[in-house]
Design a protein around this motif. Structure first.
Motif, mmCIF file in Angstrom:
data_model
loop_
_atom_site.group_PDB
_atom_site.id
_atom_site.type_symbol
_atom_site.label_atom_id
_atom_site.label_comp_id
_atom_site.label_asym_id
_atom_site.label_seq_id
_atom_site.Cartn_x
_atom_site.Cartn_y
_atom_site.Cartn_z
ATOM 1 N N ARG A 138 0.828 -1.192 0.000
ATOM 2 C CA ARG A 138 0.000 0.000 0.000
ATOM 3 C C ARG A 138 0.873 1.256 0.000
ATOM 4 O O ARG A 138 1.741 1.417 0.845
ATOM 5 C CB ARG A 138 -0.904 -0.003 1.245
ATOM 6 C CG ARG A 138 -2.047 -0.986 1.197
ATOM 7 C CD ARG A 138 -2.262 -1.700 2.505
ATOM 8 N NE ARG A 138 -1.260 -2.732 2.711
ATOM 9 C CZ ARG A 138 -1.216 -3.558 3.740
ATOM 10 N NH1 ARG A 138 -2.113 -3.469 4.683
ATOM 11 N NH2 ARG A 138 -0.281 -4.473 3.838
ATOM 12 N N TRP A 139 0.632 2.119 -0.979
ATOM 13 C CA TRP A 139 1.294 3.416 -1.008
ATOM 14 C C TRP A 139 0.454 4.366 -1.844
ATOM 15 O O TRP A 139 -0.449 3.941 -2.558
ATOM 16 C CB TRP A 139 2.721 3.311 -1.558
ATOM 17 C CG TRP A 139 2.856 3.053 -3.024
ATOM 18 C CD1 TRP A 139 2.922 3.990 -4.017
ATOM 19 C CD2 TRP A 139 2.965 1.783 -3.682
ATOM 20 N NE1 TRP A 139 3.069 3.384 -5.249
ATOM 21 C CE2 TRP A 139 3.105 2.029 -5.072
ATOM 22 C CE3 TRP A 139 2.976 0.463 -3.248
ATOM 23 C CZ2 TRP A 139 3.242 1.018 -6.011
ATOM 24 C CZ3 TRP A 139 3.113 -0.555 -4.191
ATOM 25 C CH2 TRP A 139 3.241 -0.277 -5.542
ATOM 26 N N LEU A 140 0.769 5.647 -1.752
ATOM 27 C CA LEU A 140 0.070 6.629 -2.563
ATOM 28 C C LEU A 140 0.881 6.921 -3.819
ATOM 29 O O LEU A 140 2.095 6.728 -3.835
ATOM 30 C CB LEU A 140 -0.195 7.910 -1.777
ATOM 31 C CG LEU A 140 -1.493 7.848 -0.955
ATOM 32 C CD1 LEU A 140 -1.185 7.301 0.433
ATOM 33 C CD2 LEU A 140 -2.163 9.193 -0.848
ATOM 34 N N THR A 147 1.468 12.285 -0.552
ATOM 35 C CA THR A 147 1.118 11.772 0.766
ATOM 36 C C THR A 147 -0.366 12.064 0.980
ATOM 37 O O THR A 147 -1.010 12.693 0.128
ATOM 38 C CB THR A 147 1.947 12.453 1.871
ATOM 39 O OG1 THR A 147 1.456 13.793 2.079
ATOM 40 C CG2 THR A 147 3.432 12.480 1.531
ATOM 41 N N PRO A 148 -0.948 11.666 2.096
ATOM 42 C CA PRO A 148 -2.360 11.984 2.323
ATOM 43 C C PRO A 148 -2.641 13.479 2.504
ATOM 44 O O PRO A 148 -3.806 13.861 2.642
ATOM 45 C CB PRO A 148 -2.692 11.219 3.604
ATOM 46 C CG PRO A 148 -1.699 10.114 3.661
ATOM 47 C CD PRO A 148 -0.452 10.709 3.101
ATOM 48 N N MET A 170 -0.224 -1.161 -11.534
ATOM 49 C CA MET A 170 0.807 -1.853 -10.766
ATOM 50 C C MET A 170 0.711 -1.512 -9.286
ATOM 51 O O MET A 170 1.191 -2.258 -8.443
ATOM 52 C CB MET A 170 2.207 -1.510 -11.297
ATOM 53 C CG MET A 170 2.515 -2.135 -12.646
ATOM 54 S SD MET A 170 4.263 -2.037 -13.109
ATOM 55 C CE MET A 170 4.537 -0.277 -13.171
ATOM 56 N N GLN A 171 0.088 -0.394 -8.974
ATOM 57 C CA GLN A 171 -0.038 -0.003 -7.572
ATOM 58 C C GLN A 171 -1.207 -0.699 -6.888
ATOM 59 O O GLN A 171 -1.053 -1.316 -5.836
ATOM 60 C CB GLN A 171 -0.220 1.504 -7.443
ATOM 61 C CG GLN A 171 -0.512 1.929 -5.999
ATOM 62 C CD GLN A 171 -0.786 3.405 -5.865
ATOM 63 O OE1 GLN A 171 -0.109 4.195 -6.478
ATOM 64 N NE2 GLN A 171 -1.759 3.764 -5.049
ATOM 65 N N THR A 172 -2.402 -0.577 -7.454
ATOM 66 C CA THR A 172 -3.627 -1.041 -6.789
ATOM 67 C C THR A 172 -4.569 -1.663 -7.816
ATOM 68 O O THR A 172 -4.623 -1.208 -8.958
ATOM 69 C CB THR A 172 -4.343 0.151 -6.098
ATOM 70 O OG1 THR A 172 -3.466 0.738 -5.155
ATOM 71 C CG2 THR A 172 -5.609 -0.307 -5.393
ATOM 72 N N ARG A 173 -5.306 -2.667 -7.404
ATOM 73 C CA ARG A 173 -6.313 -3.269 -8.284
ATOM 74 C C ARG A 173 -7.585 -2.411 -8.241
ATOM 75 O O ARG A 173 -8.206 -2.287 -7.198
ATOM 76 C CB ARG A 173 -6.621 -4.694 -7.837
ATOM 77 C CG ARG A 173 -5.433 -5.636 -7.994
ATOM 78 C CD ARG A 173 -5.764 -6.999 -7.414
ATOM 79 N NE ARG A 173 -4.674 -7.930 -7.553
ATOM 80 C CZ ARG A 173 -3.662 -8.020 -6.682
ATOM 81 N NH1 ARG A 173 -3.618 -7.219 -5.641
ATOM 82 N NH2 ARG A 173 -2.706 -8.906 -6.862
ATOM 83 N N PHE A 174 -7.921 -1.829 -9.367
ATOM 84 C CA PHE A 174 -9.086 -0.943 -9.437
ATOM 85 C C PHE A 174 -10.250 -1.688 -10.087
ATOM 86 O O PHE A 174 -10.373 -1.747 -11.314
ATOM 87 C CB PHE A 174 -8.754 0.307 -10.246
ATOM 88 C CG PHE A 174 -7.789 1.242 -9.557
ATOM 89 C CD1 PHE A 174 -8.250 2.256 -8.728
ATOM 90 C CD2 PHE A 174 -6.425 1.105 -9.734
ATOM 91 C CE1 PHE A 174 -7.373 3.126 -8.093
ATOM 92 C CE2 PHE A 174 -5.545 1.964 -9.110
ATOM 93 C CZ PHE A 174 -6.004 2.973 -8.283
ATOM 94 N N GLY A 205 10.818 2.278 -2.180
ATOM 95 C CA GLY A 205 11.036 3.580 -1.543
ATOM 96 C C GLY A 205 9.818 4.160 -0.865
ATOM 97 O O GLY A 205 9.941 5.056 -0.030
ATOM 98 N N ALA A 206 8.629 3.657 -1.202
ATOM 99 C CA ALA A 206 7.400 4.139 -0.557
ATOM 100 C C ALA A 206 6.786 3.059 0.316
ATOM 101 O O ALA A 206 6.678 3.211 1.529
ATOM 102 C CB ALA A 206 6.399 4.610 -1.616
ATOM 103 N N ALA A 207 6.394 1.923 -0.285
ATOM 104 C CA ALA A 207 5.665 0.891 0.468
ATOM 105 C C ALA A 207 6.549 0.165 1.471
ATOM 106 O O ALA A 207 6.232 0.080 2.657
ATOM 107 C CB ALA A 207 5.041 -0.105 -0.500
ATOM 108 N N THR A 208 7.692 -0.377 1.013
ATOM 109 C CA THR A 208 8.577 -1.104 1.927
ATOM 110 C C THR A 208 9.154 -0.168 2.981
ATOM 111 O O THR A 208 9.299 -0.546 4.156
ATOM 112 C CB THR A 208 9.704 -1.792 1.149
ATOM 113 O OG1 THR A 208 9.137 -2.670 0.182
ATOM 114 C CG2 THR A 208 10.612 -2.596 2.077
ATOM 115 N N ALA A 209 9.470 1.062 2.580
ATOM 116 C CA ALA A 209 9.987 2.034 3.548
ATOM 117 C C ALA A 209 8.975 2.314 4.642
ATOM 118 O O ALA A 209 9.327 2.457 5.820
ATOM 119 C CB ALA A 209 10.364 3.330 2.833
#
Length: 547
Positions: free
Chosen positions: A195-197, A202-203, A405-409, A453-457
């Motif tokens: 999960r990442w944006l 960011t939010p 690749m980020q999220t299933r829409f 760099g976003a999700a794993t971090a």
């Protein structure tokens, strides 16, 4: 509680809610923004206020001030008007340095010789850190190779803020979460997988993420992030060089692990049956009498990993620690309050499941080691998306492909279109819109800078309540060595298998492997079908528009 936004499973709490929790449970104060930092030129920020409570260290940096969590390390050197500072930890396996101050002196010397030489020097460092340079021209920020020490930044009312925690900045400035972020994180499919944006967002609309391979520069009242890596083509190995390159990678990993033993009295390797974990383990063969080996059981897949890890340790006649995570929330004191703090720390982007929260809380009570050695970052060199989708990824990825690749829409056309817009902006910013960065594959850079760099971090950030976490692969020069292999060899894990074959060849036997359902044939077919379906119409339309 005064809940700012409520979703059935993933509520968002206000700063007042969190302050109430801390006032009722002062023993949990150290968990709020654990191992965090804030650097700002805002003179109104005081160490006594929220969330520092007089416990965070405060450092004067001229026009700026750094606030550092009591369990985080701050190192700094200065000479003739130039200051180089580091928050977190690092080693240099090329110079065999394990203490931050000598490393920073070398960085300062490199900076005096030129910014590009400084940027090359930090490419030698392995760890989880942010490093900054302060001189008469302003201040420059860099993260470690994969942003495992996270950095978010914001400009507000003439002041700048750089922090490990997005939510810390949002709480300071009373920022509202964007409507887009609220909708995305509450959608069902967002919570499937990582999960990442999108991009560096960011939010919060005015807060951005400093990703790997970027420098953040504050100069003459302007704050700007710019790509500094890659600056040229990476080396491409020829057939006769494959074995030698694997030997060099193994040597760097071995040196890094030995430096960890100098740095921390008690090191522990988190061992699974995965390829990257076993590669790290094989490179630690000369120090297995000193390093602790452990696994944990929190769900079925982790139990399988733990069984393989135990079998590996049994083969070598070394101890194997297995931690059993509680099965029920009721077995964890103050679970709801601690979950609220953990979710707040990650700016509500992780939407952690209860079993993940229980694992984080469980390890705050473990004192068997000083640092956990993990291998997550290694996947950058493995052509991951090819393995996931069972297909060669496009050379140039567009906004829709990034969204998919980020999220299933599923059944979310408006949210998908908004995500496309976010990625269109990001690809322009990243210099990847319709082009490559030299000979680096777009899929590799996007995996490096977004999924890692976003999700794993952010996963690392959520785990920082307990011990230090470090990553022997988190070295920019080392990552380049993996990327120098031909694509086909990387996609088949050839470098990792070669290293293991030279160190502990028996580890490649099937009994010491875990069946990875993530890359199973059926899963790949489904992923490929979804990717193709969701991108086909978009690509046809945009191809016509460009003609």
């Amino acid at each position: 509680r005064r809940i700012a936004s409520m979703h059935k499973d993933y509520p968002v709490y206000t700063r007042n809610d969190i302050e109430d929790i801390i006032s009722r449970n002062p023993q949990y104060e150290e968990y709020l923004f654990a191992r965090g930092y804030l650097i700002t030129n805002d003179p109104h920020i005081r160490a006594e206020g929220y969330p520092f409570a007089g416990e965070w260290a405060s450092y004067d940096l001229g026009l700026y001030r750094a606030f550092v969590h009591p369990k985080e390390k701050f190192s700094v050197v200065s000479n003739e008007g130039v200051t180089v500072g580091l928050i977190g930890h690092c080693v240099n396996p090329y110079a065999m340095q394990w203490e931050e101050v000598p490393i920073l002196h070398d960085c300062l010397s490199a900076y005096r010789a030129g910014v590009s030489l400084f940027e090359e020097k930090i490419g030698e460092l392995t760890g989880a850190f942010i490093i900054f340079v302060l001189d008469d021209n302003g201040i420059r920020f860099y993260t470690d190779a994969c942003s495992m020490k996270t950095c978010s930044y914001c400009e507000n009312s003439g002041y700048i803020y750089m922090s490990s925690h997005t939510q810390l900045i949002a709480d300071m400035l009373n920022l509202p979460m964007t409507t887009y972020a609220r909708k995305l994180r509450s959608s069902r499919m967002y919570n499937v997988g990582f999960r990442w944006l999108p991009g560096i967002t960011t939010p919060y609309a005015s807060v951005f993420r400093l990703g790997p391979n970027y420098a953040l520069v504050h100069k003459e009242d302007t704050l700007q992030a710019r790509r500094f890596f890659p600056s040229q083509k990476h080396y491409e190995l020829e057939n006769g060089e494959y074995d030698t390159a694997a030997e060099k990678i193994a040597l760097i990993l071995e040196k890094t692990l030995h430096l960890y033993l100098k740095k921390w009295p008690r090191c522990a390797i988190s061992l699974t049956g995965g390829m990257d974990s076993k590669t790290t383990f094989s490179c630690a063969k000369d120090c297995l009498d000193t390093v602790k080996i452990f696994s944990f059981c929190c769900k079925e897949s982790e139990s399988a990993d733990s069984k393989v890890a135990a079998k590996i340790c049994e083969q070598l006649k070394i101890p194997h620690l297995e931690y059993q995570i509680p099965d029920e929330n009721s077995a964890v004191p103050d679970f709801d309050d601690l979950k609220s703090i953990i979710d707040h720390n990650t700016a509500y982007t992780m939407n952690l499941a209860d079993h993940e929260i229980r694992k984080i809380i469980y390890f705050t009570g473990i004192d068997d080691y000083d640092v956990e050695i993990k291998s997550d970052v290694a996947e950058i060199g493995r052509a991951f998306y090819d393995q996931k989708y069972g297909m060669k990824m496009p050379a140039i990825l567009n906004a829709r492909e990034c969204s998919v690749m980020q999220t299933r829409f599923f059944m979310m056309p408006r949210l998908l279109r908004e995500t496309d817009k976010q990625y269109e902006s990001y690809l322009q910013f990243a210099g990847l819109s319709g082009m490559q960065q030299f000979n680096y594959e777009n899929a590799d850079l996007l995996y490096w800078e977004l999924r890692i760099g976003a999700a794993t971090a952010m996963t690392t950030l959520s785990l920082s309540l307990s011990s230090y976490i470090t990553f022997p692969y988190n070295n920019r020069n080392l990552i380049e060595m993996f990327l120098a292999y031909p694509h086909e060899l990387r996609a088949s894990d050839w470098p990792q298998q070669k290293i293991i074959a030279e160190q502990m060849p028996w580890l490649l036997e099937p009994e010491y492997a875990v069946n990875n359902q993530y890359f199973g044939r059926r899963r790949k077919l489904m992923e490929k079908a979804y990717f193709t379906y969701k991108t086909a119409l978009y690509n046809i339309i945009h191809r016509k528009q460009s003609q």
